[in-house]
Design an enzyme around this catalytic site. Structure first.
Site, PDB file in Angstrom:
ATOM      1  N   ARG A 287       6.992  20.301   6.343  1.00 61.62           N
ATOM      2  CA  ARG A 287       6.651  19.089   5.594  1.00 61.62           C
ATOM      3  C   ARG A 287       6.913  19.224   4.097  1.00 61.62           C
ATOM      4  O   ARG A 287       6.922  18.251   3.365  1.00 61.62           O
ATOM      5  CB  ARG A 287       5.193  18.674   5.848  1.00 61.62           C
TER       6      ARG A 287
ATOM      7  N   HIS B  97      -1.118  13.263 -14.159  1.00 62.05           N
ATOM      8  CA  HIS B  97      -2.210  12.543 -14.790  1.00 62.05           C
ATOM      9  C   HIS B  97      -1.833  11.127 -15.195  1.00 62.05           C
ATOM     10  O   HIS B  97      -2.552  10.175 -14.931  1.00 62.05           O
ATOM     11  CB  HIS B  97      -2.610  13.301 -16.061  1.00 62.05           C
TER      12      HIS B  97
ATOM     13  N   CYS C   4      -5.940  10.364  10.158  1.00 56.89           N
ATOM     14  CA  CYS C   4      -6.134  10.517   8.710  1.00 56.89           C
ATOM     15  C   CYS C   4      -4.893  11.051   8.010  1.00 56.89           C
ATOM     16  O   CYS C   4      -4.913  11.302   6.813  1.00 56.89           O
ATOM     17  CB  CYS C   4      -7.338  11.404   8.430  1.00 56.89           C
TER      18      CYS C   4
ATOM     19  N   ARG D 180     -11.233  15.962   2.098  1.00 58.64           N
ATOM     20  CA  ARG D 180     -10.547  17.268   2.109  1.00 58.64           C
ATOM     21  C   ARG D 180     -11.359  18.236   1.243  1.00 58.64           C
ATOM     22  O   ARG D 180     -11.128  18.355   0.046  1.00 58.64           O
ATOM     23  CB  ARG D 180      -9.143  17.141   1.533  1.00 58.64           C
TER      24      ARG D 180
ATOM     25  N   ASN E 272       0.299  14.532   9.272  1.00 62.29           N
ATOM     26  CA  ASN E 272       1.104  15.284   8.300  1.00 62.29           C
ATOM     27  C   ASN E 272       1.531  16.623   8.905  1.00 62.29           C
ATOM     28  O   ASN E 272       2.680  17.042   8.777  1.00 62.29           O
ATOM     29  CB  ASN E 272       0.312  15.544   7.012  1.00 62.29           C
ATOM     30  N   ASP E 273       0.566  17.270   9.558  1.00 63.34           N
ATOM     31  CA  ASP E 273       0.898  18.535  10.207  1.00 63.34           C
ATOM     32  C   ASP E 273       1.473  18.330  11.610  1.00 63.34           C
ATOM     33  O   ASP E 273       2.405  19.012  12.010  1.00 63.34           O
ATOM     34  CB  ASP E 273      -0.351  19.429  10.294  1.00 63.34           C
TER      35      ASP E 273
ATOM     36  N   GLU F 125      -3.844  18.099  15.087  1.00 67.41           N
ATOM     37  CA  GLU F 125      -2.664  18.235  14.219  1.00 67.41           C
ATOM     38  C   GLU F 125      -1.737  19.334  14.723  1.00 67.41           C
ATOM     39  O   GLU F 125      -0.714  19.627  14.116  1.00 67.41           O
ATOM     40  CB  GLU F 125      -3.077  18.458  12.764  1.00 67.41           C
TER      41      GLU F 125
ATOM     42  N   ARG G   8     -14.194  17.137   6.501  1.00 70.29           N
ATOM     43  CA  ARG G   8     -13.432  18.198   7.166  1.00 70.29           C
ATOM     44  C   ARG G   8     -13.824  19.541   6.566  1.00 70.29           C
ATOM     45  O   ARG G   8     -13.898  19.678   5.347  1.00 70.29           O
ATOM     46  CB  ARG G   8     -11.947  17.955   6.962  1.00 70.29           C
TER      47      ARG G   8
HETATM   48  C1  PEP Z   1      -2.774  16.135   8.206  1.00 69.69           C
HETATM   49  O1  PEP Z   1      -2.292  17.227   8.478  1.00 69.69           O
HETATM   50  O2  PEP Z   1      -2.324  15.055   8.631  1.00 69.69           O
HETATM   51  C2  PEP Z   1      -3.941  16.024   7.314  1.00 69.69           C
HETATM   52  C3  PEP Z   1      -4.566  14.893   7.124  1.00 69.69           C
HETATM   53  O3  PEP Z   1      -4.327  17.138   6.665  1.00 69.69           O
HETATM   54  P1  PEP Z   1      -3.597  17.772   5.385  1.00 69.69           P
HETATM   55  O4  PEP Z   1      -2.606  16.778   4.893  1.00 69.69           O
HETATM   56  O5  PEP Z   1      -4.698  18.034   4.419  1.00 69.69           O
HETATM   57  O6  PEP Z   1      -2.990  18.997   5.963  1.00 69.69           O
HETATM   58 MG    MG Z   2      -3.377  19.063   8.116  1.00 67.97          MG
END
Ligand code: PEP
Ligand code: MG
Length: 538
Positions: free
Chosen positions: A462, A186, A499, A293, A451-452, A428, A329
């Site tokens: 990750r 926070h 994204c 998200r 990210n994935d 992803e 999404r």
């Molecule tokens: C990703 O996987 O890059 C993504 C944007 O989704 P999240 O980070 O919510 O898994």
């Molecule tokens: Mg993802």
């Protein structure tokens, strides 16, 4: 030099003021007259309410509507029949004194929130702590205030509650340092909103400094220098000047539409987790929302959100964005994101298991509620919907079949929806990238979830610090999959966005522009920096 977690960018040079914690002593004494004790509690609740109203007003003036809303939730907690009812019951049934009753009931609530894996929910525990602390202080007749008199103050504390940060006078407090907390805590979020530098998670900063110590706060690197020499002060004064100039320059890009030097128009969009996050995205001059998200709408509760609740959230974002694209999404639950009220199977590898579209295609009942809400909201703006974790065409086609079912139902109920919604997928999973050419024939767009994608391509979790050295966005295998995806989309005349965090990484942006990425979506605070880099590309 002492290192912590850089929570809010910028430099500050000033004098330490340590926030002393009020000493709270709660006894186990039993009360004789429970009626009188409950009256005492009600009085403390009333005083707390008046105080929170004041803090809310200050927060509104200092930080705007969105942050002031945090205190609305504090007031709601004060009025929550479950919370207050449980405290009263504790007093009545066990003759517990009011202070003890408040602390033990809030302790139960706290342990539920703190046990959740999701960082955001964990941080909501801070609200409960803040409110119950206030009630107890009021019961004890102590005042809770954070009046800073001196200018150029660097506030140092164990942690700062939302009401502490809301009361901070920006004219006097130029930075803060805390022992605990992370980037999503926070206090960190509030510091970014106030736009003052902050370093959190410093472990023992409260014991390393004393009042009136002179310190340099480097909110970019997460460093603090205690009682620096003249030479160091000079270096940091220079850095601060440079940084200020950069920030001002970036602000001039808010209204700028981003194109490369050769004239290719590129959309820079924002990622959001809650509907209100859209305000920051707008303030930073985004061209749209590239990722909503939606699982956060499901996490902030004790049961599945209704169609109506979801409809209101989607409509809010679409209307706020005034016809700019909004990519929503569908539910991406599973992996590290869990719901307390929806038990998922115990799996050896949850990231490779029952999650996202896999769960939605299995629990069509849950999926349809969201799709109906999305379709209904579509008439209020420029909606694009994407499905997460697609590994093959059949999943996309199945999802689209369910969309068709929902459309039929709505038609029969005489409820309107837009015919121009775009339907896309997140790329992803490496399989989707490899099959991009084929998938592009069926979808309206791709959004690359790096990210994935990175963790699956390099088989590097990750979430694991141990293998984080393997998690390399610029690995040739990752770059090759990204290129393949963009080319796959373009081959069929479709657009391709990104994204994942990589989209806001200024070191990766030049390569992504070169590959022809059409849209970059990132956290609001990265937007202006990304615009600057894109404007500089050929
Ligand atoms: C990703 O996987 O890059 C993504 C944007 O989704 P999240 O980070 O919510 O898994
Ligand atoms: Mg993802």
């Amino acid at each position: 030099m002492k290192k912590g977690i850089a929570a809010s960018k910028g430099y500050a040079i000033g004098y330490v003021s340590i926030k002393e914690n009020e000493e709270i002593i709660i006894t186990n004494d039993k009360v004789k007259d429970t009626k009188e004790e409950i009256e005492r509690l009600v009085k403390a609740l009333d005083i707390s309410r008046t105080q929170i109203e004041e803090v809310k007003q200050k927060a509104f003036e200092n930080m705007g509507e969105e942050k002031a809303a945090v205190f609305e939730s504090h007031i709601m907690l004060l009025e929550d029949p479950e919370f207050v009812g449980a405290i009263k019951l504790e007093i009545e049934d066990n003759k517990t004194n009011a202070e003890k009753a408040v602390s033990s009931v809030s302790g139960t609530f706290l342990s539920i929130f703190e046990a959740m894996e999701d960082e955001y929910m964990k941080e909501r525990a801070a609200d409960i702590k803040d409110v119950s602390n206030r009630i107890v202080l009021n019961l004890l007749g102590k005042v809770k205030s954070l009046e800073i008199q001196e200018e150029n103050t660097v506030l140092v504390a164990e942690d700062l509650t939302p009401s502490d940060t809301a009361q901070l006078d920006k004219e006097k407090v130029i930075a803060f340092l805390t022992n605990i907390g992370g980037r999503t805590s926070h206090s960190a979020i509030m510091a970014r909103t106030l736009e003052i530098p902050a370093v959190v998670g410093m472990k023992d900063i409260t014991s390393l400094v004393k009042n009136k110590d002179f310190v340099i706060v480097d909110g970019i690197e997460g460093n603090v220098i205690i009682n620096p020499d003249k030479e160091t002060i000079k270096i940091y004064e220079e850095k601060a000047k440079e940084y200020k100039k950069e920030v001002e320059e970036l602000k001039s890009l808010i209204e700028v539409k981003t194109s490369t030097r050769s004239g290719k128009r590129i959309d820079v969009a924002g990622n959001i987790g809650q509907p209100e996050d859209v305000n920051k995205v707008i303030e930073n001059g985004a061209d749209g929302v590239g990722l909503f998200r939606t699982e956060f709408l499901y996490m902030d509760k004790d049961k599945l959100p209704t169609e109506e609740e979801q409809f209101e959230s989607y409509k809010y974002v679409l209307q706020k964005m005034e016809n700019k694209p909004v990519v929503i999404r569908t539910l991406d639950i599973g992996g590290d994101k869990k719901l307390s009220y929806l038990p998922l199977p115990e799996e050896m590898n949850p990231f490779l298991g029952y999650r996202a579209i896999r769960l939605c295609l299995d629990r069509v009942d849950i999926f349809k509620v969201q799709l109906r809400a999305l379709l209904r909201a579509s008439v209020f703006g420029n909606l694009k919907v994407m499905f997460p974790m697609i590994s093959s065409l059949s999943e996309f086609l199945k999802a689209k079949d369910i969309v068709e079912e929902c459309k039929k139902e709505l038609k029969a109920e005489n409820i309107k929806y837009s015919d121009s919604i775009e339907w896309g997928i997140m790329v992803e999973i490496p399989a989707a990238a490899v099959c991009a050419k084929e998938l592009a024939k069926h979808v309206d767009f791709f959004s690359i979830g790096t990210n994935d994608l990175i963790q699956y391509t390099l088989a590097a979790d990750r979430m694991s610090e141990k293998v984080s050295y393997l998690y390399e966005p610029m690995h040739p295998a990752v770059l090759s999959l990204i290129k393949m995806t963009i080319e796959g989309a373009h081959g069929e005349g479709k657009w391709c966005g990104m994204c994942g965090e990589m989209a806001g990484d200024i070191d990766a942006i030049p390569t992504l522009v070169e590959y022809g990425l059409d849209e970059f979506s990132m956290s609001a605070s990265s937007i202006l920096g990304a615009k600057k880099v894109i404007l500089d590309q050929e």
